[in-house]
Write a protein that holds these residues in place. Structure first.
Motif, PDB file in Angstrom:
ATOM      1  N   VAL A  41       0.815  -1.224   0.000  1.00 60.05           N
ATOM      2  CA  VAL A  41       0.000   0.000   0.000  1.00 60.05           C
ATOM      3  C   VAL A  41       0.844   1.268   0.000  1.00 60.05           C
ATOM      4  CG1 VAL A  41      -1.989  -1.104   1.101  1.00 60.05           C
ATOM      5  CG2 VAL A  41      -0.202  -0.085   2.521  1.00 60.05           C
ATOM      6  N   TYR A  42       2.139   1.144  -0.157  1.00 57.58           N
ATOM      7  CA  TYR A  42       3.022   2.306  -0.124  1.00 57.58           C
ATOM      8  C   TYR A  42       2.941   3.042  -1.464  1.00 57.58           C
ATOM      9  CZ  TYR A  42       4.698  -1.015   3.304  1.00 57.58           C
ATOM     10  OH  TYR A  42       4.759  -1.934   4.312  1.00 57.58           O
ATOM     11  N   PRO A  43       3.063   4.380  -1.456  1.00 56.39           N
ATOM     12  CA  PRO A  43       3.002   5.122  -2.716  1.00 56.39           C
ATOM     13  C   PRO A  43       4.176   4.803  -3.651  1.00 56.39           C
ATOM     14  CG  PRO A  43       3.450   6.608  -0.876  1.00 56.39           C
ATOM     15  CD  PRO A  43       3.192   5.260  -0.295  1.00 56.39           C
ATOM     16  N   CYS A  44       5.332   4.527  -3.074  1.00 55.67           N
ATOM     17  CA  CYS A  44       6.475   4.069  -3.865  1.00 55.67           C
ATOM     18  C   CYS A  44       7.294   3.126  -2.987  1.00 55.67           C
ATOM     19  CB  CYS A  44       7.313   5.221  -4.408  1.00 55.67           C
ATOM     20  SG  CYS A  44       7.933   6.357  -3.176  1.00 55.67           S
ATOM     21  N   PHE A  45       7.893   2.132  -3.631  1.00 54.45           N
ATOM     22  CA  PHE A  45       8.656   1.141  -2.872  1.00 54.45           C
ATOM     23  C   PHE A  45       9.575   0.366  -3.801  1.00 54.45           C
ATOM     24  CE2 PHE A  45       4.548  -0.757  -3.951  1.00 54.45           C
ATOM     25  CZ  PHE A  45       4.886  -1.982  -4.508  1.00 54.45           C
ATOM     26  N   ALA A  46      10.541  -0.280  -3.180  1.00 55.32           N
ATOM     27  CA  ALA A  46      11.463  -1.156  -3.897  1.00 55.32           C
ATOM     28  C   ALA A  46      11.124  -2.604  -3.572  1.00 55.32           C
ATOM     29  CB  ALA A  46      12.898  -0.857  -3.473  1.00 55.32           C
ATOM     30  N   ILE A  47      11.497  -3.489  -4.482  1.00 52.66           N
ATOM     31  CA  ILE A  47      11.440  -4.924  -4.229  1.00 52.66           C
ATOM     32  C   ILE A  47      12.877  -5.414  -4.364  1.00 52.66           C
ATOM     33  CG2 ILE A  47      10.478  -7.147  -4.921  1.00 52.66           C
ATOM     34  CD1 ILE A  47       8.121  -5.492  -6.164  1.00 52.66           C
ATOM     35  N   LEU A  48      13.416  -5.891  -3.239  1.00 51.54           N
ATOM     36  CA  LEU A  48      14.832  -6.244  -3.142  1.00 51.54           C
ATOM     37  C   LEU A  48      15.014  -7.654  -2.605  1.00 51.54           C
ATOM     38  CD1 LEU A  48      15.802  -2.947  -1.357  1.00 51.54           C
ATOM     39  CD2 LEU A  48      16.671  -3.600  -3.602  1.00 51.54           C
ATOM     40  N   THR A  49      16.124  -8.258  -2.955  1.00 48.01           N
ATOM     41  CA  THR A  49      16.525  -9.544  -2.413  1.00 48.01           C
ATOM     42  C   THR A  49      18.041  -9.556  -2.247  1.00 48.01           C
ATOM     43  OG1 THR A  49      16.339 -11.952  -2.669  1.00 48.01           O
ATOM     44  CG2 THR A  49      16.815 -10.689  -4.664  1.00 48.01           C
ATOM     45  N   ALA A  50      18.536 -10.485  -1.467  1.00 46.86           N
ATOM     46  CA  ALA A  50      19.977 -10.697  -1.362  1.00 46.86           C
ATOM     47  C   ALA A  50      20.351 -12.069  -1.925  1.00 46.86           C
ATOM     48  CB  ALA A  50      20.433 -10.577   0.090  1.00 46.86           C
ATOM     49  N   PHE A  51      19.369 -12.788  -2.463  1.00 45.14           N
ATOM     50  CA  PHE A  51      19.616 -14.104  -3.051  1.00 45.14           C
ATOM     51  C   PHE A  51      20.553 -13.990  -4.254  1.00 45.14           C
ATOM     52  CE2 PHE A  51      16.481 -17.644  -1.940  1.00 45.14           C
ATOM     53  CZ  PHE A  51      16.243 -17.175  -0.671  1.00 45.14           C
ATOM     54  N   ASN A  52      21.354 -15.019  -4.457  1.00 40.27           N
ATOM     55  CA  ASN A  52      22.132 -15.216  -5.676  1.00 40.27           C
ATOM     56  C   ASN A  52      22.823 -13.951  -6.180  1.00 40.27           C
ATOM     57  OD1 ASN A  52      21.238 -17.884  -5.597  1.00 40.27           O
ATOM     58  ND2 ASN A  52      19.408 -17.372  -6.747  1.00 40.27           N
ATOM     59  N   PRO A  53      23.871 -13.503  -5.467  1.00 40.38           N
ATOM     60  CA  PRO A  53      24.575 -12.281  -5.869  1.00 40.38           C
ATOM     61  C   PRO A  53      25.095 -12.384  -7.309  1.00 40.38           C
ATOM     62  CG  PRO A  53      25.859 -13.541  -4.274  1.00 40.38           C
ATOM     63  CD  PRO A  53      24.506 -14.167  -4.344  1.00 40.38           C
ATOM     64  N   ARG A  54      24.888 -11.308  -8.056  1.00 45.14           N
ATOM     65  CA  ARG A  54      25.287 -11.250  -9.480  1.00 45.14           C
ATOM     66  C   ARG A  54      24.701 -12.407 -10.284  1.00 45.14           C
ATOM     67  NH1 ARG A  54      29.182  -7.271 -10.349  1.00 45.14           N
ATOM     68  NH2 ARG A  54      30.175  -6.540  -8.447  1.00 45.14           N
ATOM     69  N   SER A  55      23.551 -12.916  -9.815  1.00 37.95           N
ATOM     70  CA  SER A  55      22.853 -14.046 -10.447  1.00 37.95           C
ATOM     71  C   SER A  55      23.678 -15.329 -10.456  1.00 37.95           C
ATOM     72  CB  SER A  55      22.367 -13.685 -11.853  1.00 37.95           C
ATOM     73  OG  SER A  55      21.294 -12.772 -11.752  1.00 37.95           O
ATOM     74  N   ILE A  56      24.582 -15.441  -9.499  1.00 40.21           N
ATOM     75  CA  ILE A  56      25.320 -16.689  -9.298  1.00 40.21           C
ATOM     76  C   ILE A  56      24.580 -17.465  -8.218  1.00 40.21           C
ATOM     77  CG2 ILE A  56      27.491 -17.711  -8.520  1.00 40.21           C
ATOM     78  CD1 ILE A  56      28.833 -15.094  -9.627  1.00 40.21           C
ATOM     79  N   VAL A  57      24.084 -18.637  -8.560  1.00 42.07           N
ATOM     80  CA  VAL A  57      23.236 -19.410  -7.659  1.00 42.07           C
ATOM     81  C   VAL A  57      24.040 -19.899  -6.460  1.00 42.07           C
ATOM     82  CG1 VAL A  57      21.747 -21.426  -7.448  1.00 42.07           C
ATOM     83  CG2 VAL A  57      21.748 -20.093  -9.572  1.00 42.07           C
ATOM     84  N   LEU A  58      23.558 -19.543  -5.268  1.00 40.02           N
ATOM     85  CA  LEU A  58      24.133 -20.018  -4.011  1.00 40.02           C
ATOM     86  C   LEU A  58      23.253 -21.118  -3.447  1.00 40.02           C
ATOM     87  CD1 LEU A  58      25.051 -16.673  -2.196  1.00 40.02           C
ATOM     88  CD2 LEU A  58      26.505 -18.080  -3.648  1.00 40.02           C
ATOM     89  N   ASN A  59      23.778 -21.849  -2.471  1.00 41.63           N
ATOM     90  CA  ASN A  59      22.938 -22.855  -1.824  1.00 41.63           C
ATOM     91  C   ASN A  59      21.894 -22.151  -0.951  1.00 41.63           C
ATOM     92  OD1 ASN A  59      23.991 -22.428   0.880  1.00 41.63           O
ATOM     93  ND2 ASN A  59      25.816 -23.534   0.217  1.00 41.63           N
TER      94      ASN A  59
END
Length: 134
Positions: free
Chosen positions: A23-41
């Motif tokens: 419900v926020y007027p503006c917002f980000a969608i963020l993750t810390a998964f898979n840095p630089r799209s390198i798959v981690l366990n």
């Protein structure tokens, strides 16, 4: 560069599953998964995301967990809706080694590069077309 363009294109085909629509007027969608799209366990990804969540919670009360996924269900990861400024989101995305993040403003969803210099932010359409609840 072709690999980055392929990643950029894949980032554009996305859905977000949440308990409720943000419900926020503006917002980000963020993750810390898979840095630089390198798959981690999974344990490493979970640990990184917990640290990101703590950091976001120290910045704003507006943090909501969402599942970011491919429309065909072939890939998904935990992300956070965060009511932060776009500049803050960009700094966080870079710090957590994310190629890009999603930004929502005035009901529009944007894909914004963080570590990718060869692409520009793109408007993906109305956020309501990308969010669903169960």
């Amino acid at each position: 560069m072709c690999e980055n363009i392929s990643l950029w294109c894949s980032y554009q085909t996305i859905l977000f599953k949440a308990e409720q629509h943000p419900v926020y007027p503006c917002f980000a969608i963020l993750t810390a998964f898979n840095p630089r799209s390198i798959v981690l366990n999974n344990p490493d990804n979970v640990k990184r995301n917990e640290l990101l969540k703590i950091e976001l919670q120290s910045m704003t009360n507006g943090v909501q967990t969402v599942i970011t996924r491919a429309p065909d269900g072939s890939w998904q990861e935990v992300s956070f809706v965060a009511a932060v400024a776009q500049e803050q989101a960009n700094r966080l995305a870079c710090r957590w080694q994310q190629n890009a993040f999603y930004w929502v403003e005035r009901g529009e969803l944007y894909l914004v590069p963080a570590l990718m210099d060869e692409v520009r932010a793109i408007n993906l359409g109305e956020i309501k077309d990308f969010f669903y609840t169960e």
